[in-house]
Enzyme design. Structure first.
Site, short mmCIF file in Angstrom:
data_model
loop_
_atom_site.label_atom_id
_atom_site.label_comp_id
_atom_site.label_asym_id
_atom_site.label_seq_id
_atom_site.Cartn_x
_atom_site.Cartn_y
_atom_site.Cartn_z
CE1 TYR A 15 49.22 43.40 41.07
CE2 TYR A 15 47.33 44.12 42.35
CZ TYR A 15 47.92 43.22 41.49
OH TYR A 15 47.23 42.13 41.05
CE LYS A 267 38.65 47.29 40.06
NZ LYS A 267 39.07 46.24 39.16
C1 LIG Z 1 39.56 44.84 39.69
C2 LIG Z 1 38.90 43.68 39.08
C3 LIG Z 1 38.61 42.52 39.83
C4 LIG Z 1 39.03 42.39 41.27
O1 LIG Z 1 38.37 43.31 42.09
P1 LIG Z 1 38.99 43.67 43.52
O2 LIG Z 1 37.92 44.48 44.17
O3 LIG Z 1 40.24 44.44 43.25
O4 LIG Z 1 39.24 42.39 44.23
C5 LIG Z 1 37.95 41.49 39.21
N1 LIG Z 1 37.59 41.57 37.92
C6 LIG Z 1 37.85 42.66 37.17
C7 LIG Z 1 37.39 42.69 35.75
C8 LIG Z 1 38.53 43.74 37.71
O5 LIG Z 1 38.82 44.81 36.95
#
Ligand SMILES: *Cc1c(COP(=O)(O)O)cnc(C)c1O
Length: 424
Positions: A15, A267
């Site tokens: 990004y 995450k």
């Molecule tokens: C960040 C995010 C994703 C993507 O996750 P990555 O690990 O960055 O591929 C998908 N859905 C939501 C709600 C997110 O915040």
């Protein structure tokens, strides 16, 4: 050469417009809520390093568990084989996930957790001889950066180059305060219009993250899920951002009466230590893939599926997350945010103050209008950085999403600098 110079020679950052971007700050170490640069200047990580960190950086307990796992088993193929961390983590997650989830499929990030959810949903119908392949989504949704997850996300500046290649979805207005009725009516009319062809509804429960920390209430989501149940449409909760305590409960879906059929996680799953994704589902989804017919298999898998080290990090993070101490941290952050929101409401330069659990957000009033690329964003980002705080605005939107281990004082410091910039 300095680290920055070596970086400029070989690295392409995420990004980032590499032509105009500021030189990235070399980080040498992390401790608690802080990242430290070459000169030992510290930066308060108020965005949990892109929403992944839960317990602070380089947490000694997670470090110990990961390092123990490293000398037991670093990785093993997960087709035809299994291992303790992979099974234990699935057992523990399924126990705490809302809504009778019974099976867990591992990937390695949020986008692929979403890809798997979409494949599960579409093939669920295909395996039963039904060709339902439409997906219903919210405007402003963000579900990831791969082609499938981009397709179910809002079309935006991020997707422009690819729009012609993304599959069509049915998009309905987000039921934000005051717009609930309009959204529900539109939702129900789309369900009617596309009767028997919608495979699934995918949503970020209660908070749309990358779309601008847009919040809506559980009651209206309940009514949308309930409408889906009546029409035999699967519901996919993308808890990639909201999961693991961010909204004040372990999972945002705990605020609901209705249950999703599929849940996407990533995450915070490892406390921010390792890449790991997971997609859970109800028994009925899993059962639709059981067959003597090999064509009914879920043909999906990643090389690092259920990586034992990532699973060990995740198990350690869960130990911390489920402790009374962390629960108290989360409640205290929520209270501090609520008090701060009252204070913010007196400032005329900002609007749309909103918060839930450990996340608080507000918009800068801006004559340029709302855009990810407006100049206010860069100015504000640099202002906070100069004060030793990492806050990455989403366009006009400023938000705080701290690690739960942040102290009262550290959080107050962020508030203080926000006040310094925005008070009248
Ligand atoms: C960040 C995010 C994703 C993507 O996750 P990555 O690990 O960055 O591929 C998908 N859905 C939501 C709600 C997110 O915040």
């Amino acid at each position: 050469m300095t680290l920055s110079e070596r970086d400029a020679t070989v690295i392409w950052h995420p990004y980032t417009q590499m032509k105009t971007a500021q030189t990235p700050i070399p980080i040498l170490r992390g401790e608690g809520v802080y990242l430290f640069d070459e000169n030992d200047k510290k930066y308060l990580d108020a965005v949990s390093s892109w929403w992944v960190n839960l317990h602070g950086h380089s947490h000694p307990y997670i470090a110990k568990k990961v390092s123990e796992q490293l000398s037991i088993l670093e990785h093993a193929i997960f087709a035809g084989f299994t291992h303790e961390p992979g099974v234990s983590l699935a057992e523990r997650l399924l126990k705490i996930l809302p809504g009778n989830q019974s099976k867990l499929f591992y990937t390695d990030n949020g986008s692929t957790a979403v890809e798997v959810a979409l494949k599960m949903a579409i093939q669920y119908w295909h395996n039963q001889g039904k060709e339902k392949n439409k997906i219903i989504v919210f405007e402003h949704a963000y579900h990831g950066d791969t082609f499938g997850s981009m397709s179910v996300s809002a079309r935006s500046a991020f997707t422009t180059a690819f729009d012609s290649l993304l599959f069509d979805v049915i998009s309905i207005p987000l039921p934000q305060k005051g717009k609930e009725k309009e959204s529900v009516i539109m939702f129900e009319s789309e369900l009617k219009k596309h009767k028997n062809s919608i495979a699934a509804f995918i949503f970020e429960p209660l908070i749309l993250g990358a779309g601008g920390m847009l919040m809506y209430e559980p009651e209206v989501l309940d009514s949308l899920i309930s409408a889906c149940k009546n029409e035999d449409i699967l519901c996919i909760a993308d808890e990639v951002m909201t999961g693991f305590g961010r909204t004040g409960k372990l999972f945002a879906c705990e605020y609901l009466n209705e249950e999703p059929d599929i849940i996407c996680l990533s995450k915070g799953i490892t406390g921010g230590t390792m890449a790991l994704g997971a997609t859970s589902c109800k028994q009925k989804i899993y059962d639709a893939f059981l067959s003597d017919d090999k064509l009914k298999t879920l043909f999906h898998g990643h090389s690092y599926t259920a990586n034992p080290i990532a699973c060990a990090a995740s198990l350690a993070s869960l130990d911390l997350l489920l402790s009374e101490e962390t629960k108290a941290f989360i409640n205290r952050i929520s209270k501090q945010h609520a008090d701060f929101a009252k204070k913010l409401s007196a400032y005329s330069s900002i609007e749309n103050i909103r918060y839930r659990g450990t996340i608080i957000a507000f918009d800068i009033k801006n004559k340029e209008g709302v855009s990810y690329f407006n100049s206010v964003r860069d100015e504000v980002y640099n202002f906070f950085l100069a004060h030793g705080i990492i806050l990455r605005p989403l366009g006009n939107t400023i938000y705080i999403m701290p690690p739960y281990s942040i102290s009262v004082k550290e959080l107050e410091f962020i508030y203080e600098i926000i006040e310094k910039r925005f008070s009248n």
